[in-house]
Scaffold this active site. Sequence first.
Site, PDB file in Angstrom:
ATOM      1  N   ASP A   1      78.391 110.994  41.637  1.00  0.00           N
ATOM      2  CA  ASP A   1      77.749 112.299  41.782  1.00  0.00           C
ATOM      3  C   ASP A   1      76.826 112.217  42.994  1.00  0.00           C
ATOM      4  O   ASP A   1      76.569 111.136  43.528  1.00  0.00           O
ATOM      5  CB  ASP A   1      76.953 112.647  40.520  1.00  0.00           C
ATOM      6  CG  ASP A   1      76.468 114.093  40.480  1.00  0.00           C
ATOM      7  OD1 ASP A   1      76.863 114.891  41.354  1.00  0.00           O
ATOM      8  OD2 ASP A   1      75.674 114.429  39.574  1.00  0.00           O
ATOM      9  N   SER A   2      76.302 113.376  43.397  1.00  0.00           N
ATOM     10  CA  SER A   2      75.325 113.376  44.490  1.00  0.00           C
ATOM     11  C   SER A   2      73.944 112.987  43.987  1.00  0.00           C
ATOM     12  O   SER A   2      73.091 112.550  44.762  1.00  0.00           O
ATOM     13  CB  SER A   2      75.256 114.765  45.140  1.00  0.00           C
ATOM     14  OG  SER A   2      74.850 115.726  44.182  1.00  0.00           O
TER      15      SER A   2
ATOM     16  N   GLU B   1      66.410 116.625  37.767  1.00  0.00           N
ATOM     17  CA  GLU B   1      66.063 115.363  38.435  1.00  0.00           C
ATOM     18  C   GLU B   1      64.615 114.976  38.116  1.00  0.00           C
ATOM     19  O   GLU B   1      64.301 113.808  37.874  1.00  0.00           O
ATOM     20  CB  GLU B   1      66.250 115.509  39.952  1.00  0.00           C
ATOM     21  CG  GLU B   1      67.688 115.668  40.407  1.00  0.00           C
ATOM     22  CD  GLU B   1      68.350 114.345  40.781  1.00  0.00           C
ATOM     23  OE1 GLU B   1      67.627 113.339  40.956  1.00  0.00           O
ATOM     24  OE2 GLU B   1      69.593 114.316  40.887  1.00  0.00           O
TER      25      GLU B   1
ATOM     26  N   HIS C   1      74.112 118.326  36.038  1.00  0.00           N
ATOM     27  CA  HIS C   1      72.671 118.140  35.846  1.00  0.00           C
ATOM     28  C   HIS C   1      72.149 118.902  34.625  1.00  0.00           C
ATOM     29  O   HIS C   1      71.179 118.473  33.989  1.00  0.00           O
ATOM     30  CB  HIS C   1      71.893 118.643  37.078  1.00  0.00           C
ATOM     31  CG  HIS C   1      71.792 117.661  38.194  1.00  0.00           C
ATOM     32  ND1 HIS C   1      72.808 117.466  39.112  1.00  0.00           N
ATOM     33  CD2 HIS C   1      70.795 116.817  38.557  1.00  0.00           C
ATOM     34  CE1 HIS C   1      72.423 116.557  39.990  1.00  0.00           C
ATOM     35  NE2 HIS C   1      71.207 116.142  39.679  1.00  0.00           N
TER      36      HIS C   1
ATOM     37  N   CYS D   1      80.705 115.837  39.379  1.00  0.00           N
ATOM     38  CA  CYS D   1      80.017 116.842  40.190  1.00  0.00           C
ATOM     39  C   CYS D   1      80.972 118.014  40.371  1.00  0.00           C
ATOM     40  O   CYS D   1      82.088 117.828  40.876  1.00  0.00           O
ATOM     41  CB  CYS D   1      79.633 116.245  41.543  1.00  0.00           C
ATOM     42  SG  CYS D   1      79.040 117.434  42.759  1.00  0.00           S
TER      43      CYS D   1
ATOM     44  N   CYS E   1      77.046 122.757  35.860  1.00  0.00           N
ATOM     45  CA  CYS E   1      76.610 121.673  36.742  1.00  0.00           C
ATOM     46  C   CYS E   1      76.268 120.504  35.838  1.00  0.00           C
ATOM     47  O   CYS E   1      75.635 120.694  34.782  1.00  0.00           O
ATOM     48  CB  CYS E   1      75.393 122.097  37.560  1.00  0.00           C
ATOM     49  SG  CYS E   1      74.580 120.754  38.457  1.00  0.00           S
TER      50      CYS E   1
END
Length: 263
Positions: free
Chosen positions: A11-12, A152, A185, A75, A183
Amino acid sequence: MTQQPKVLIFDSGVGGLSVYKEIVARLPQLDYYYLFDNAAYPYGELERQTLIERVERLVSAMVAKLKIDLVVIACNTASTIVLPKLRAILSIPVVGVVPAIKPASSLANKAVGLIATPATVQREYTHDLIRDFSQNKPVEMLGLTRLVDIAEEKLRGKSVCIEEMTQLLEPLIGKVDVAVLGCTHFPLIKEEIQSVLTEQVMLVDSGLAIARRVQELLAVEFGQGERGKREIYSSATPWQEDALNSALSKLGFSPVRPFPLEI
């Protein structure tokens, strides 16, 4: 002792950890390697060709270095663009994530909400999913970069401001009965999203479906064997690295290791 399959999760940022949690809950015996390309975070702001080249080079290098058996591109942005190229150049299975529009549409009575990044909301692939699987249910799309940053921050120990979350999610409040976390996240802040949208709204993500697909492709037994390796790499020094490593240790990972690659 039989060697367990090696899985690379890419993932990024740390959003793919939500996918990792689902996979490891089913298959704790596998060896897991996580790579996040934080040098180019967030992916939604990259040019298409730049994104393809970065993912291809990073993933290919990790696969060769660690003799990976299966790759998960955790992602949505990368999955909708890079999967065909990766599958063409790698000889191992590559699993991607896409917004769970299809299952959400079958569960909704009123309308579906898609909470994703602006890049995913704008992508043709997403509109094709809606056209193909949600013809009879309206889909309210909400593209939010800030939610990615909140996830994050939460992983590093920062508390989530519910007032800010309410402002961000306001366009969906009272309008949908199923919401897609589009997403990787976003499952990291699922509790906060749920509290804002209320318990009447069902939240849907792709994590469990990916875990089942990984198990199917590797043909391994559910939860059999000793606990495997857990290693995590980044393409740049992570921000608030100590706080991040503290959170990662609770997930079974050793501290983040640099993965230098000139790209």
